[in-house]
Write an enzyme that holds these catalytic residues in place. Structure first.
Site, PDB file in Angstrom:
ATOM      1  NE  ARG A   7      -3.443   0.313   2.633  1.00  0.00           N
ATOM      2  CZ  ARG A   7      -3.131   1.128   3.625  1.00  0.00           C
ATOM      3  NH1 ARG A   7      -2.234   0.793   4.519  1.00  0.00           N
ATOM      4  NH2 ARG A   7      -3.725   2.291   3.743  1.00  0.00           N
ATOM      5  CE  LYS A  55       2.427  -5.754   6.354  1.00  0.00           C
ATOM      6  NZ  LYS A  55       2.266  -4.456   5.700  1.00  0.00           N
ATOM      7  NE  ARG A  71       4.277   3.419  11.349  1.00  0.00           N
ATOM      8  CZ  ARG A  71       4.481   2.136  11.113  1.00  0.00           C
ATOM      9  NH1 ARG A  71       4.582   1.290  12.099  1.00  0.00           N
ATOM     10  NH2 ARG A  71       4.596   1.704   9.890  1.00  0.00           N
TER      11      ARG A  71
HETATM   12  C1  BTN Z   1       0.933  -4.021   2.311  1.00  0.00           C
HETATM   13  O1  BTN Z   1       1.255  -4.574   3.358  1.00  0.00           O
HETATM   14  O2  BTN Z   1       1.194  -2.832   2.099  1.00  0.00           O
HETATM   15  C2  BTN Z   1       0.184  -4.830   1.274  1.00  0.00           C
HETATM   16  C3  BTN Z   1       1.040  -5.907   0.710  1.00  0.00           C
HETATM   17  C4  BTN Z   1       0.330  -6.714  -0.366  1.00  0.00           C
HETATM   18  C5  BTN Z   1       1.263  -7.691  -1.049  1.00  0.00           C
HETATM   19  C6  BTN Z   1       0.540  -8.606  -2.010  1.00  0.00           C
HETATM   20  S1  BTN Z   1       1.576  -9.919  -2.576  1.00  0.00           S
HETATM   21  C7  BTN Z   1       0.397 -10.355  -3.779  1.00  0.00           C
HETATM   22  C8  BTN Z   1      -0.159  -9.063  -4.342  1.00  0.00           C
HETATM   23  N1  BTN Z   1       0.696  -8.579  -5.425  1.00  0.00           N
HETATM   24  C9  BTN Z   1       1.309  -7.441  -5.099  1.00  0.00           C
HETATM   25  O3  BTN Z   1       2.112  -6.824  -5.842  1.00  0.00           O
HETATM   26  N2  BTN Z   1       0.947  -7.043  -3.881  1.00  0.00           N
HETATM   27  C10 BTN Z   1      -0.002  -7.960  -3.275  1.00  0.00           C
END
Ligand code: BTN
Length: 251
Positions: free
Chosen positions: A59, A118, A249
């Site tokens: 994100r 996490k 946070r």
């Molecule tokens: C976050 O923690 O900010 C979200 C992470 C999301 C990762 C997943 S892995 C599968 C899908 N493809 C990506 O490029 N991102 C999501």
């Protein structure tokens, strides 16, 4: 690695006609790939798993690092037409946590945490479809650490699923998650976030904790409202924080 693609298909296809499961050895990002396909008019329901992502996205423009470590990275794409989209990532987080382990907590709005570390992140994106009704092609991207990632460079210390479920592999995790996730998306489409509020609350990591928003506001988190906005008690009163661009946070 052997993936339980057929078992996943057998569980999900009855809910989702035309559903397919695809496993790619490598792709830039499963979300990016499904977004490319949607833009080319391919909006069939699919679960796309990547054994490796070369440009995984998180994100807020962040990277999602997977490298060669043991992880589960997939995106589920399907057309959805809820009347209200708010709270979708919370419903998704709740069902993934419930499918995996009782100790997993949800950190509003998109993360799964265990004991201050996490475990997983969710990135939801949507694309317009040509003949829409009210539907948008919805891409639910999920990244879960299975082995605990080594090294630093993480803004939050990571944990792997195996610290909770020693026998777990990416395939088992996918098999636990896929069908409940699809059922959840369909329930959300019909009923919205309301029915998921208590399920989110049961795992809410921030509840009653001091928090700091990315705009500098400080206060105490008090759960989420019926649309999934984070309620923060601040010096200026109760504030409902809906924006996905606010990071929260523990202060
Ligand atoms: C976050 O923690 O900010 C979200 C992470 C999301 C990762 C997943 S892995 C599968 C899908 N493809 C990506 O490029 N991102 C999501």
């Amino acid at each position: 690695m052997r993936w339980p693609a057929e078992a996943v298909w057998e569980q999900v296809a009855p809910l989702l006609p035309g559903f397919t499961v695809e496993v790619l050895p490598e792709v830039d990002s499963t979300n990016t790939e499904l977004m490319r396909r949607a833009r080319a008019g391919r909006i069939e329901p699919v679960l796309l798993v990547a054994e490796r992502q070369s440009a995984g996205r998180g994100r807020l423009g962040r990277q999602w690092q997977s490298g060669d470590r043991d992880a589960l990275t997939f995106s589920l794409g399907l057309p959805l037409a809820p009347t209200d989209w708010s709270g979708l990532s919370l419903a998704v987080g709740a069902v993934i946590a419930e499918s995996l382990h009782p100790e997993i907590r949800l950190k509003w709005p998109n993360d799964l945490w265990v004991g201050g570390r996490k475990l997983a992140g969710i990135l939801i994106e949507t694309a317009a479809v040509a003949d829409p009704g009210a539907a948008r092609y919805t891409i639910v991207g999920v990244g879960i650490n299975v082995a605990t990632p080594a090294g630093d460079g993480y803004s939050t210390p990571p944990i792997g699923l195996r610290e909770l479920l020693p026998e777990a592999g990416p395939g088992e995790a996918l098999l636990r998650i896929a069908e409940p996730l699809v059922a959840t998306l369909q329930a959300f489409e019909q009923f919205g976030f309301g029915p998921f509020r208590a399920r989110f609350a049961a795992r809410d990591l921030l509840a009653d904790r001091p928090v700091r928003l990315s705009d500098g506001t400080e206060g105490t988190a008090h759960g989420v409202d019926e649309r999934g906005a984070l309620l923060v008690h601040t010096a200026a009163g109760m504030k409902a924080v809906a924006s996905a661009e606010v990071s929260v946070r523990p202060a």
